[in-house]
Design an enzyme around this catalytic site. Structure first.
Site, PDB file in Angstrom:
ATOM      1  N   ARG A  49       0.780  -1.242  -0.172  1.00  0.00           N
ATOM      2  CA  ARG A  49      -0.035   0.180  -0.088  1.00  0.00           C
ATOM      3  C   ARG A  49       0.821   1.564  -0.124  1.00  0.00           C
ATOM      4  O   ARG A  49       0.406   2.336  -0.803  1.00  0.00           O
ATOM      5  CB  ARG A  49      -0.914   0.056   1.159  1.00  0.00           C
ATOM      6  CG  ARG A  49      -1.965   1.089   1.148  1.00  0.00           C
ATOM      7  CD  ARG A  49      -2.993   0.818   2.266  1.00  0.00           C
ATOM      8  NE  ARG A  49      -3.782   1.875   2.166  1.00  0.00           N
ATOM      9  CZ  ARG A  49      -4.753   2.563   3.274  1.00  0.00           C
ATOM     10  NH1 ARG A  49      -4.588   2.025   4.330  1.00  0.00           N
ATOM     11  NH2 ARG A  49      -5.523   3.294   3.033  1.00  0.00           N
ATOM     12  N   HIS A  53       0.618   4.545  -2.739  1.00  0.00           N
ATOM     13  CA  HIS A  53       0.468   5.817  -2.178  1.00  0.00           C
ATOM     14  C   HIS A  53       1.702   6.666  -2.398  1.00  0.00           C
ATOM     15  O   HIS A  53       1.221   8.010  -2.473  1.00  0.00           O
ATOM     16  CB  HIS A  53      -0.243   5.790  -0.683  1.00  0.00           C
ATOM     17  CG  HIS A  53      -1.435   5.287  -0.487  1.00  0.00           C
ATOM     18  ND1 HIS A  53      -2.456   6.095  -0.309  1.00  0.00           N
ATOM     19  CD2 HIS A  53      -1.910   4.143  -0.606  1.00  0.00           C
ATOM     20  CE1 HIS A  53      -3.594   5.521  -0.034  1.00  0.00           C
ATOM     21  NE2 HIS A  53      -3.456   4.300  -0.404  1.00  0.00           N
ATOM     22  N   ASN A  81      -4.910   9.285   2.610  1.00  0.00           N
ATOM     23  CA  ASN A  81      -3.988   8.283   3.211  1.00  0.00           C
ATOM     24  C   ASN A  81      -4.502   7.697   4.624  1.00  0.00           C
ATOM     25  O   ASN A  81      -3.598   7.245   5.537  1.00  0.00           O
ATOM     26  CB  ASN A  81      -2.310   9.026   3.703  1.00  0.00           C
ATOM     27  CG  ASN A  81      -1.841   9.032   2.086  1.00  0.00           C
ATOM     28  OD1 ASN A  81      -1.996   8.365   1.155  1.00  0.00           O
ATOM     29  ND2 ASN A  81      -1.192  10.096   2.012  1.00  0.00           N
ATOM     30  N   HIS A 179      -6.471  -5.408  -3.556  1.00  0.00           N
ATOM     31  CA  HIS A 179      -8.032  -5.236  -2.507  1.00  0.00           C
ATOM     32  C   HIS A 179      -7.978  -6.661  -1.961  1.00  0.00           C
ATOM     33  O   HIS A 179      -8.953  -6.998  -1.276  1.00  0.00           O
ATOM     34  CB  HIS A 179      -9.069  -4.804  -3.137  1.00  0.00           C
ATOM     35  CG  HIS A 179      -8.861  -3.263  -3.414  1.00  0.00           C
ATOM     36  ND1 HIS A 179      -9.953  -2.525  -3.821  1.00  0.00           N
ATOM     37  CD2 HIS A 179      -7.965  -2.282  -2.945  1.00  0.00           C
ATOM     38  CE1 HIS A 179      -9.575  -1.112  -3.817  1.00  0.00           C
ATOM     39  NE2 HIS A 179      -8.416  -1.136  -3.251  1.00  0.00           N
TER      40      HIS A 179
END
Length: 311
Positions: A49, A53, A81, A179
């Protein structure tokens, strides 16, 4: 054969960039990631992740790791975030690198390599990842909302954002397969549950989610969440696509992957073939990891990933 990425004013990424300056760099990251995974399994999800990001917002430059200090506003305070965690263990990896090779391995490369090794810990593919990134001296907080797609954006907008970093429709569908692991905070789910459940949700699954998220206005500081995939929650596999085909996707963007005619054929292919999913995921993640590397003049190698160096 080593491949170089030549971009005017940008750094040159290559395989085995540290082969002479810090020969054990990639092994140090790998072993520390494995140790952390054995102690805190969810760190592997965090590394994946964090890469997303970081790299979607202007550049893979570790800007997301900067704390708010000396005029810098940390990207961590952005709502986009929210729920990001395990940053403290990035310091663990960086400390191990600094002990062996001081001021040599960038935090941006650390983020990329940790994601690569974390993906393997999650049962995903091994990805040959280039290195040579430099660390940003500034935060990109002001542009996060414009660059990082949100879970309730339209699919056309999501596809446009990924296209902006060179990832096509097939690659976007594959990356959203991330996901398959981790969890989603109730604050991002309740719009599909209250005041009435989204009719595109499987009714039994909607009831389960209401038990996980019993309030329409959850406390963002509370640990209220649902796993993204109940069957194999810590394995990066194609169960995600099987779930969303059965109307068991948590987020609006998950549901749109199935309902949008541009993306749905790829959902079908990935649901049917885990190897195909892994191949496309690896290809797309590699593209993402090489987004817009900054030059040595623009960037630096931070000693502490949380702070710009004091020159």
């Amino acid at each position: 054969m080593i491949k170089f990425l030549f971009l005017e004013g940008h750094s040159e990424l290559q395989l085995n960039y540290y082969s002479e300056s810090c020969p054990n760099a990639e092994e140090i990251v790998k072993q520390t990631v494995i140790t952390l995974y054995k102690e805190h399994g969810n760190t592997a999800v965090s590394w994946l992740r964090t890469l997303f990001h970081d790299c979607m917002v202007k550049s893979c430059d570790a800007s997301i790791l900067l704390e708010s200090i000396n005029g810098i506003q940390s990207e961590k305070i952005s709502k986009r975030n929210m729920g990001m965690r395990n940053f403290k263990y990035i310091n663990t990896i960086k400390d191990a690198l600094e002990s062996s090779c001081p001021m040599t391995v960038s935090c941006a490369d650390l983020v990329a390599l940790a994601a690569r090794d974390g993906i393997v810990m999650l049962g995903g593919p091994h990805i040959e990842m280039k290195t040579g990134r430099k660390d940003s001296k500034e935060s990109h907080l002001a542009i996060i909302d414009a660059m990082l797609p949100n879970h309730n954006d339209s699919m056309l907008y999501v596809l446009d954002r990924f296209q902006s970093v060179g990832i096509d429709v097939e690659g976007t569908v594959a990356l959203l397969g991330a996901h398959s692991v981790g969890r989603v905070h109730c604050i991002n789910l309740v719009d599909r549950l209250y005041p009435t459940a989204d009719p595109t949700l499987d009714p039994n699954f909607a009831e389960y989610l209401k038990r996980r998220c019993p309030h329409p206005d959850p406390n963002p500081l509370a640990v209220e969440y649902s796993r993204s995939d109940l069957q194999t929650p810590m394995i990066l596999d194609n169960m995600y696509y099987k779930n969303i085909k059965n109307n068991k996707g948590l987020l609006i963007v998950d549901q749109q992957l199935v309902s949008n005619p541009i993306t749905s054929p790829y959902v079908d292919k990935m649901a049917a073939d885990n190897d195909y999913f892994h191949d496309q995921f690896a290809k797309a993640l590699l593209t993402l990891s090489e987004n817009n590397p900054i030059s040595e003049e623009e960037g630096e190698v931070r000693k502490d990933c949380r702070f710009v160096n004091h020159n």
